[in-house]
Design a protein around this motif. Structure first.
Motif, PDB file in Angstrom:
ATOM      1  N   LEU A  89       3.290 -14.283  14.471  1.00 49.05           N
ATOM      2  CA  LEU A  89       2.876 -13.222  13.550  1.00 49.05           C
ATOM      3  C   LEU A  89       1.375 -12.961  13.661  1.00 49.05           C
ATOM      4  O   LEU A  89       0.937 -11.811  13.588  1.00 49.05           O
ATOM      5  CB  LEU A  89       3.243 -13.600  12.114  1.00 49.05           C
ATOM      6  CG  LEU A  89       4.740 -13.620  11.797  1.00 49.05           C
ATOM      7  CD1 LEU A  89       4.971 -14.142  10.379  1.00 49.05           C
ATOM      8  CD2 LEU A  89       5.358 -12.242  11.965  1.00 49.05           C
ATOM      9  N   LEU A 164      14.382  -7.245   7.440  1.00 50.47           N
ATOM     10  CA  LEU A 164      12.993  -7.102   7.880  1.00 50.47           C
ATOM     11  C   LEU A 164      12.734  -5.714   8.467  1.00 50.47           C
ATOM     12  O   LEU A 164      11.668  -5.129   8.249  1.00 50.47           O
ATOM     13  CB  LEU A 164      12.653  -8.181   8.907  1.00 50.47           C
ATOM     14  CG  LEU A 164      12.613  -9.617   8.370  1.00 50.47           C
ATOM     15  CD1 LEU A 164      12.355 -10.601   9.507  1.00 50.47           C
ATOM     16  CD2 LEU A 164      11.537  -9.770   7.297  1.00 50.47           C
ATOM     17  N   GLU A 168      10.067  -3.020   7.201  1.00 47.97           N
ATOM     18  CA  GLU A 168       9.048  -2.409   8.064  1.00 47.97           C
ATOM     19  C   GLU A 168       9.087  -0.888   7.976  1.00 47.97           C
ATOM     20  O   GLU A 168       8.050  -0.231   7.813  1.00 47.97           O
ATOM     21  CB  GLU A 168       9.264  -2.851   9.514  1.00 47.97           C
ATOM     22  CG  GLU A 168       8.233  -2.263  10.474  1.00 47.97           C
ATOM     23  CD  GLU A 168       8.477  -2.665  11.909  1.00 47.97           C
ATOM     24  OE1 GLU A 168       7.509  -2.675  12.678  1.00 47.97           O
ATOM     25  OE2 GLU A 168       9.633  -2.971  12.257  1.00 47.97           O
ATOM     26  N   ILE A 191       5.714 -10.194   5.088  1.00 49.44           N
ATOM     27  CA  ILE A 191       6.464 -11.298   5.687  1.00 49.44           C
ATOM     28  C   ILE A 191       5.820 -12.637   5.330  1.00 49.44           C
ATOM     29  O   ILE A 191       6.489 -13.598   4.938  1.00 49.44           O
ATOM     30  CB  ILE A 191       6.533 -11.142   7.220  1.00 49.44           C
ATOM     31  CG1 ILE A 191       7.377  -9.932   7.600  1.00 49.44           C
ATOM     32  CG2 ILE A 191       7.123 -12.401   7.864  1.00 49.44           C
ATOM     33  CD1 ILE A 191       7.449  -9.695   9.088  1.00 49.44           C
ATOM     34  N   ARG A 195       7.597 -15.551   3.056  1.00 48.44           N
ATOM     35  CA  ARG A 195       7.816 -16.897   3.580  1.00 48.44           C
ATOM     36  C   ARG A 195       7.189 -17.946   2.677  1.00 48.44           C
ATOM     37  O   ARG A 195       7.761 -19.020   2.467  1.00 48.44           O
ATOM     38  CB  ARG A 195       7.249 -17.014   5.013  1.00 48.44           C
ATOM     39  CG  ARG A 195       8.011 -16.143   6.015  1.00 48.44           C
ATOM     40  CD  ARG A 195       7.447 -16.292   7.397  1.00 48.44           C
ATOM     41  NE  ARG A 195       7.640 -17.625   7.914  1.00 48.44           N
ATOM     42  CZ  ARG A 195       6.673 -18.405   8.366  1.00 48.44           C
ATOM     43  NH1 ARG A 195       5.423 -17.966   8.382  1.00 48.44           N
ATOM     44  NH2 ARG A 195       6.938 -19.622   8.817  1.00 48.44           N
TER      45      ARG A 195
END
Length: 203
Positions: A89, A164, A168, A191, A195
């Motif tokens: 990421l 996801l 987005e 994200i 998490r």
């Protein structure tokens, strides 16, 4: 001695038309952009345009397809270097957009083009094919990164990829509507926050 190539190849011509179309679409809007304007911006004639694409819609589909292909390649190249999700990421966030294809550099234009094509029902299956390719890419990334960190376990990578991807695209739409309160990195920040909230961040 071999002759030096003086005429552009088909790929060169298509790339120049993609770049020119992106500029014209952003300046005049997708609906208002003419084939003549796109060809002129690329330094070509109408004939050169029609030797590559039958219509503006076909050009747009080709641009979307090229973007998905390049996006998949970029992400898989990153994944080969960064199998840890946090590292992946971070690398994705640091990626230089200036070296990407026109739609990679302009996510908002990408979204506008998707919405433009989606208006034509007969074109939606082509969009669906590219959507599935994007979903598979994300699912593959999830599966690959969770192998190196069992804490990043997703019971259903395909469903998580759908979530996801919807997130987005949602942020892209929000940025299109309200860019002042929707930073360009909103998706990647989301994200990271998710998490942390679910306890899946690396220790």
């Amino acid at each position: 001695m071999s002759r030096l190539r003086t005429r552009p190849t088909r790929d060169d011509t298509r790339d120049k038309l993609f770049e020119a179309a992106a500029r014209v679409f952003e300046a005049e809007g997708i609906g208002g952009a003419s084939i003549e304007a796109i060809a002129a911006a690329a330094g070509f004639t109408r004939g050169a345009f029609y030797s590559n694409f039958k219509s503006k819609d076909e050009l747009i589909i080709a641009m979307l397809e090229d973007h998905v292909e390049q996006s998949i390649k970029r992400n898989l190249d990153l994944l080969a270097e960064h199998t840890d999700l946090d590292e992946f990421l971070a690398a994705l966030k640091a990626m230089d957009r200036s070296k990407q294809d026109p739609l990679g550099r302009s996510p908002l234009l990408h979204m506008e083009m998707i919405l433009y094509v989606a208006r034509a029902e007969k074109r939606r299956p082509e969009l669906a094919k590219r959507l599935r390719a994007r979903r598979k890419l994300i699912a593959d990334i999830i599966q690959a990164t969770q192998q190196t960190n069992p804490r990043n376990h997703a019971r259903n990578p395909s469903w998580m990829a759908s979530v996801l991807l919807a997130l987005e695209d949602g942020f892209r739409l929000h940025r299109l509507i309200d860019p002042e309160t929707t930073p360009a990195d909103s998706f990647l920040r989301a994200i990271t926050d998710l998490r942390r909230a679910t306890g899946l961040a690396s220790s």
